[in-house]
Design a protein around this motif. Structure first.
Motif, PDB file in Angstrom:
ATOM      1  N   ALA A  32      28.389  38.545  44.307  1.00  0.00           N
ATOM      2  CA  ALA A  32      28.272  38.498  42.847  1.00  0.00           C
ATOM      3  C   ALA A  32      28.387  37.071  42.328  1.00  0.00           C
ATOM      4  O   ALA A  32      27.736  36.697  41.338  1.00  0.00           O
ATOM      5  CB  ALA A  32      29.344  39.375  42.210  1.00  0.00           C
ATOM      6  N   THR A  33      29.191  36.251  42.990  1.00  0.00           N
ATOM      7  CA  THR A  33      29.439  34.899  42.512  1.00  0.00           C
ATOM      8  C   THR A  33      28.377  33.916  42.971  1.00  0.00           C
ATOM      9  O   THR A  33      27.890  33.087  42.195  1.00  0.00           O
ATOM     10  CB  THR A  33      30.813  34.414  43.023  1.00  0.00           C
ATOM     11  OG1 THR A  33      31.807  35.365  42.657  1.00  0.00           O
ATOM     12  CG2 THR A  33      31.151  33.054  42.457  1.00  0.00           C
ATOM     13  N   GLU A  34      27.994  34.012  44.241  1.00  0.00           N
ATOM     14  CA  GLU A  34      27.165  32.970  44.840  1.00  0.00           C
ATOM     15  C   GLU A  34      25.682  33.303  44.923  1.00  0.00           C
ATOM     16  O   GLU A  34      24.850  32.400  44.912  1.00  0.00           O
ATOM     17  CB  GLU A  34      27.696  32.658  46.256  1.00  0.00           C
ATOM     18  CG  GLU A  34      29.105  32.105  46.278  1.00  0.00           C
ATOM     19  CD  GLU A  34      29.202  30.776  45.551  1.00  0.00           C
ATOM     20  OE1 GLU A  34      28.366  29.896  45.802  1.00  0.00           O
ATOM     21  OE2 GLU A  34      30.112  30.632  44.702  1.00  0.00           O
ATOM     22  N   ASP A  35      25.330  34.597  45.037  1.00  0.00           N
ATOM     23  CA  ASP A  35      23.915  34.902  45.290  1.00  0.00           C
ATOM     24  C   ASP A  35      23.665  36.391  45.054  1.00  0.00           C
ATOM     25  O   ASP A  35      23.632  37.192  45.993  1.00  0.00           O
ATOM     26  CB  ASP A  35      23.583  34.518  46.742  1.00  0.00           C
ATOM     27  CG  ASP A  35      22.105  34.625  47.054  1.00  0.00           C
ATOM     28  OD1 ASP A  35      21.325  34.980  46.147  1.00  0.00           O
ATOM     29  OD2 ASP A  35      21.731  34.352  48.210  1.00  0.00           O
ATOM     30  N   ARG A  36      23.419  36.770  43.811  1.00  0.00           N
ATOM     31  CA  ARG A  36      23.255  38.187  43.495  1.00  0.00           C
ATOM     32  C   ARG A  36      22.002  38.790  44.108  1.00  0.00           C
ATOM     33  O   ARG A  36      21.887  40.006  44.224  1.00  0.00           O
ATOM     34  CB  ARG A  36      23.256  38.387  41.975  1.00  0.00           C
ATOM     35  CG  ARG A  36      22.061  37.777  41.257  1.00  0.00           C
ATOM     36  CD  ARG A  36      22.057  38.134  39.774  1.00  0.00           C
ATOM     37  NE  ARG A  36      23.221  37.573  39.093  1.00  0.00           N
ATOM     38  CZ  ARG A  36      23.541  37.887  37.850  1.00  0.00           C
ATOM     39  NH1 ARG A  36      22.808  38.758  37.163  1.00  0.00           N
ATOM     40  NH2 ARG A  36      24.597  37.335  37.281  1.00  0.00           N
ATOM     41  N   ARG A  37      21.025  37.965  44.478  1.00  0.00           N
ATOM     42  CA  ARG A  37      19.791  38.470  45.098  1.00  0.00           C
ATOM     43  C   ARG A  37      19.819  38.302  46.622  1.00  0.00           C
ATOM     44  O   ARG A  37      18.778  38.314  47.269  1.00  0.00           O
ATOM     45  CB  ARG A  37      18.573  37.743  44.522  1.00  0.00           C
ATOM     46  CG  ARG A  37      18.449  37.867  43.007  1.00  0.00           C
ATOM     47  CD  ARG A  37      17.250  37.103  42.474  1.00  0.00           C
ATOM     48  NE  ARG A  37      17.257  37.097  41.011  1.00  0.00           N
ATOM     49  CZ  ARG A  37      17.868  36.171  40.277  1.00  0.00           C
ATOM     50  NH1 ARG A  37      18.506  35.174  40.884  1.00  0.00           N
ATOM     51  NH2 ARG A  37      17.860  36.231  38.960  1.00  0.00           N
ATOM     52  N   ILE A  40      35.134  35.728  37.865  1.00  0.00           N
ATOM     53  CA  ILE A  40      34.526  36.450  38.997  1.00  0.00           C
ATOM     54  C   ILE A  40      34.632  37.951  38.787  1.00  0.00           C
ATOM     55  O   ILE A  40      33.693  38.710  39.076  1.00  0.00           O
ATOM     56  CB  ILE A  40      35.198  36.044  40.327  1.00  0.00           C
ATOM     57  CG1 ILE A  40      35.220  34.520  40.481  1.00  0.00           C
ATOM     58  CG2 ILE A  40      34.477  36.694  41.502  1.00  0.00           C
ATOM     59  CD1 ILE A  40      33.883  33.854  40.373  1.00  0.00           C
ATOM     60  N   ILE A  41      35.766  38.408  38.295  1.00  0.00           N
ATOM     61  CA  ILE A  41      35.930  39.843  38.029  1.00  0.00           C
ATOM     62  C   ILE A  41      34.883  40.313  37.020  1.00  0.00           C
ATOM     63  O   ILE A  41      34.297  41.395  37.151  1.00  0.00           O
ATOM     64  CB  ILE A  41      37.353  40.133  37.524  1.00  0.00           C
ATOM     65  CG1 ILE A  41      38.364  39.897  38.657  1.00  0.00           C
ATOM     66  CG2 ILE A  41      37.469  41.565  37.006  1.00  0.00           C
ATOM     67  CD1 ILE A  41      39.814  39.914  38.203  1.00  0.00           C
ATOM     68  N   GLN A  53      27.703  43.346  37.551  1.00  0.00           N
ATOM     69  CA  GLN A  53      26.722  43.709  38.566  1.00  0.00           C
ATOM     70  C   GLN A  53      27.016  45.047  39.219  1.00  0.00           C
ATOM     71  O   GLN A  53      26.363  45.414  40.211  1.00  0.00           O
ATOM     72  CB  GLN A  53      26.654  42.599  39.622  1.00  0.00           C
ATOM     73  CG  GLN A  53      26.168  41.268  39.053  1.00  0.00           C
ATOM     74  CD  GLN A  53      26.233  40.137  40.057  1.00  0.00           C
ATOM     75  OE1 GLN A  53      25.892  40.332  41.230  1.00  0.00           O
ATOM     76  NE2 GLN A  53      26.638  38.954  39.618  1.00  0.00           N
ATOM     77  N   GLY A  54      27.977  45.782  38.693  1.00  0.00           N
ATOM     78  CA  GLY A  54      28.212  47.142  39.154  1.00  0.00           C
ATOM     79  C   GLY A  54      29.103  47.258  40.372  1.00  0.00           C
ATOM     80  O   GLY A  54      29.228  48.354  40.937  1.00  0.00           O
ATOM     81  N   PHE A  55      29.764  46.170  40.788  1.00  0.00           N
ATOM     82  CA  PHE A  55      30.658  46.244  41.945  1.00  0.00           C
ATOM     83  C   PHE A  55      32.027  46.793  41.566  1.00  0.00           C
ATOM     84  O   PHE A  55      32.782  47.233  42.441  1.00  0.00           O
ATOM     85  CB  PHE A  55      30.809  44.868  42.598  1.00  0.00           C
ATOM     86  CG  PHE A  55      29.547  44.354  43.241  1.00  0.00           C
ATOM     87  CD1 PHE A  55      28.911  45.078  44.228  1.00  0.00           C
ATOM     88  CD2 PHE A  55      28.996  43.149  42.844  1.00  0.00           C
ATOM     89  CE1 PHE A  55      27.751  44.606  44.820  1.00  0.00           C
ATOM     90  CE2 PHE A  55      27.840  42.657  43.426  1.00  0.00           C
ATOM     91  CZ  PHE A  55      27.211  43.402  44.416  1.00  0.00           C
ATOM     92  N   LEU A  56      32.394  46.709  40.289  1.00  0.00           N
ATOM     93  CA  LEU A  56      33.649  47.264  39.806  1.00  0.00           C
ATOM     94  C   LEU A  56      33.368  48.089  38.550  1.00  0.00           C
ATOM     95  O   LEU A  56      32.514  47.712  37.744  1.00  0.00           O
ATOM     96  CB  LEU A  56      34.644  46.146  39.451  1.00  0.00           C
ATOM     97  CG  LEU A  56      35.225  45.298  40.577  1.00  0.00           C
ATOM     98  CD1 LEU A  56      36.111  44.211  39.994  1.00  0.00           C
ATOM     99  CD2 LEU A  56      36.011  46.142  41.568  1.00  0.00           C
ATOM    100  N   THR A  57      34.083  49.173  38.429  1.00  0.00           N
ATOM    101  CA  THR A  57      33.998  49.928  37.174  1.00  0.00           C
ATOM    102  C   THR A  57      34.801  49.201  36.104  1.00  0.00           C
ATOM    103  O   THR A  57      35.564  48.278  36.397  1.00  0.00           O
ATOM    104  CB  THR A  57      34.563  51.333  37.361  1.00  0.00           C
ATOM    105  OG1 THR A  57      35.976  51.245  37.639  1.00  0.00           O
ATOM    106  CG2 THR A  57      33.869  52.066  38.500  1.00  0.00           C
TER     107      THR A  57
END
Length: 745
Positions: free
Chosen positions: A141-146, A303-304, A310-314
């Protein structure tokens, strides 16, 4: 009927639906029913200017296309061949996870707990499939979302970075580079170029070149990134990244960082901890939580937010992580023991400490509770009893009677560990803190603490220098006093007389065997502490008195071994050594030193309910102030002064150093049951009737170069006169004393 009324019949239904058939051309003679064919439309004439422009466009396009596809083909071939070359050179993943050129040193305290690291720590290989899911998501999520969709580079990411850089007034690739994780791994691998000491001045220069940005660097990264994407899976690329990334505080890789900051594996970190670790990738030293915890937490909150977006945490998980930020482990929170760790690093061989290429574990003597006690005591005294803004420095050493160092403070600023250590590196005159070794020599030769010495004017003829006349701190003379009184009141003239009586060489021998070996003075000023020593040496020498008269070598290293090995490479090299004075002499001296604290110059060091012995020391012009002493359990030494030898104002060894010593020992002994000191109380003696009966009266020396002016005994005995302003003659004596370095209390 059809033609009766002359009108055409109506069309049939089929004609209406599909249209009537075309009428037939009439046939007949010439000209009958014929029509001229329609003339062809005339072509509109083109504007010559438009035609010219159109021709030029087609020409330029043809040239560009003709050259462009050839260039594109050539570039494609170069990139393809370069990628293939890098592909063929890339090793297995397991060979790339540990990228350190140096090893690490992990230090354990006396109970086996980690308290310090040196070098670059590597916690061991971790894999992206076993690492905490939160950490994996935080990094992506922080460095490279793709990361999971591109083939090594991200044109959208580069375009976005260029836009941001230009908007902020930088060059297109200065600042944000738009690098993918794959490209960052390429940088970590230095595009496959190994470190060569012959080519690079240092490892730091090598790594700086590897991290260099710019357009040309981006171009070189492309084929390497493509090769990695072809050679390794996405999971393997992440594995390399997780193990090689530098994350501050000497931690290389996420496993080392998780252990360093949280005391747990990277496989077990929660969302808040994962966010803090991922946040370090941007600027490891700046965001390291050991440098600034709040700044690191602010970065983690960013970061949170990315993980939630990006949907990694609710939403609930993100809110929980924000409300419960990461907490540092006890070892990471504590900055204690930095000076001690530096000293231990110096005590071992360089190839296994500062220059090690292996991972080393050192078991030490440090007691973290005692270390914190020493640090807090020093800080509290300076905060409450020293004027704000003072640049005076201080150092503290605490050890056991066998020389095992339990705590060390090398200066007031704990974060300055790694710089000058005043406990081990500062050679300073000892002043009257040297006097116990004079009396140790005398007691070992059969003197008694109840023996008398003449405190009257004394002049010593020094070859090559002329007459030397020492004086007491208060410029008074007390006549006949016991050795105990002479020590507890820190009288200079009796110290000189005892030294001359037993022999300077003997005093030097005893002092050096106890551990004070830095060019001990050869002249009579030896008795006044003009020789230099470090605080560690002085504290170790006093430990020899406590343990019954045997020399000790202060030590902090108990065992050194390689990580994963059970067999130590180096064991303890310090501890109790040869006997210097008899046990009886040591116990008599201990009694004399308890009187220093009970009724002498060290009363501010008294410990309620606990016996203690010690000695004050102040050098000429108060450039150094000392207090060194011991209980039945610990020996502690305190030095105070300025690094540039500026005189202290209103400070003697019996003042602030005694206060610091008392505060240190009060905290060090919390929960320790009081024990009596091993001492012998001597039988009192009646004063001799004449000075000629005094054992330390002047006797001929082999040099024959000194005489003393004896004085009749006085009935004042053990009193200490109040200081008074010096007379003109006494001022001259004081000036002469200053030239030769007279000691004080």
């Amino acid at each position: 009927m059809s033609g009766s009324n002359g009108r055409r019949p109506p069309p049939l239904v089929a004609d209406r639906r599909y249209g009537a058939p075309a009428p037939k051309k009439p046939s007949g003679g010439k000209g009958a029913g014929t029509r001229r064919p329609p003339a062809a439309p005339r072509r509109k004439r083109r504007n010559p200017l438009v035609a010219l422009v159109s021709w030029l466009v087609r020409l330029v396009w043809g040239i560009v296309w003709g050259i462009g596809w050839r260039i594109a083909l050539a570039v494609g071939l170069v990139v393809g061949l370069s990628s293939y070359y890098f592909y063929s050179q890339l090793p297995e993943v397991s060979q790339l996870v540990d990228g350190r050129a140096r090893g690490s040193v992990t230090m354990l305290d006396r109970e086996g707990r980690v308290f310090a690291w040196r070098g670059e720590t590597f916690g061991g290989m971790i894999t992206s499939d076993l690492v905490s899911e939160h950490l994996r998501n935080a990094v992506v999520a922080t460095e490279d979302r793709r990361f999971y969709t591109h083939f090594g580079i991200s044109p959208r990411g580069i375009a976005s970075a260029v836009r941001i850089n230009l908007a902020e007034g930088r060059g297109p690739l200065e600042g944000n580079g738009g690098s993918t994780i794959t490209q960052q791994v390429a940088k970590l691998l230095c595009l496959g170029v190994a470190y060569d000491p012959k080519q690079w001045k240092s490892e730091a220069d090598y790594e700086a070149d590897c991290r260099r940005g710019g357009i040309w660097r981006k171009v070189k990264e492309m084929p390497f990134a493509f090769a990695m994407e072809a050679k390794y899976t996405k999971a393997e690329i992440l594995t390399i990244y997780f193990n090689r990334a530098y994350l501050g505080a000497g931690a290389r890789g996420f496993e080392a960082a998780a252990q360093r900051y949280f005391g747990k594996s990277a496989n077990d970190v929660n969302p808040a901890e994962a966010a803090m670790l991922a946040g370090l990738l941007k600027a490891p030293s700046y965001y390291a939580p050991t440098a600034n915890l709040e700044r690191s937490r602010d970065r983690a909150r960013v970061i949170i937010g990315l993980m939630e977006e990006q949907g990694f945490l609710t939403r609930a998980e993100a809110d929980h992580a924000r409300r419960n930020p990461a907490q540092l482990s006890e070892a990471a929170q504590s900055r204690s023991g930095g000076f001690f760790a530096d000293w231990v690093m110096e005590s071992g061989p360089a190839f296994l400490t500062k220059e090690t290429t292996e991972d080393v574990i050192i078991h030490t003597t440090l007691d973290q509770s005692l270390q914190k006690a020493a640090e807090s005591a020093l800080a509290d005294v300076f905060a409450t009893k020293v004027s704000a803004g003072s640049k005076a420095q201080a150092a503290v050493v605490v050890m056991s009677a066998d020389g095992a160092v339990r705590a060390m403070v090398g200066g007031r600023k704990l974060e300055a560990a790694g710089s000058f250590n005043r406990a081990t590196q500062a050679l300073r005159q000892t002043g009257s803190a040297f006097k116990p070794f004079i009396y140790a020599t005398a007691l070992d030769l059969g003197f008694s603490p109840s023996d008398f010495v003449d405190d009257s004017p004394l002049t010593v003829m020094v070859k090559g220098s002329g007459p030397w006349t020492p004086a007491n701190y208060d410029r008074e003379f007390r006549g006949l006093v016991t050795l105990t009184t002479a020590l507890k009141q820190s009288l200079n003239i009796p110290a000189v007389r005892v030294t001359e009586a037993v022999g300077r060489d003997k005093v030097r021998t005893v002092a050096s065997e106890f551990g004070i070996q830095n060019n001990l003075a050869a002249g009579p000023a030896l008795a006044l502490g003009v020789s230099e020593a470090t605080l560690l040496e002085m504290t170790g020498a006093y430990a020899g008195i406590l343990n019954g008269g045997s020399a000790v070598k202060p030590y902090g290293l108990v065992e050194l071994r390689l990580q994963g090995d059970d067999q130590p490479l180096i064991g303890q090299e310090g501890g109790i050594g040869e006997r210097v004075i008899s046990e009886k002499a040591a116990q008599l001296l201990t009694y004399m030193m308890t009187e220093v604290i009970n009724t002498g110059t060290g009363t501010r060091a008294r410990l309620p309910g606990r016996e203690a012995a010690g000695k004050t020391g102040t050098t000429q012009a108060a450039r150094d102030a000392w207090f060194v002493g011991f209980t039945a359990d610990y020996v502690a030494g305190v030095w105070m002064g300025y690094d540039d030898n500026t005189p202290l104002k209103g400070v003697t060894g019996g003042g602030l150093p005694a206060d610091i010593w008392r505060e240190v020992m009060l905290r060090v002994h919390e929960g320790v049951v009081p024990r009596p000191l091993p001492k012998i109380i001597p039988e009192p003696r009646q004063p001799p009737k004449t000075a000629a009966d005094v054992r330390t009266a002047p006797v001929p020396q082999d040099t024959g170069d000194w005489q003393a002016a004896p004085r009749p005994p006085q009935d004042t005995g053990d009193w200490m006169a109040a200081p008074r302003p010096p007379s003109a003659g006494e001022q001259i004596v004081r000036d002469v004393l200053g030239i030769f370095g007279g000691g004080r209390n």
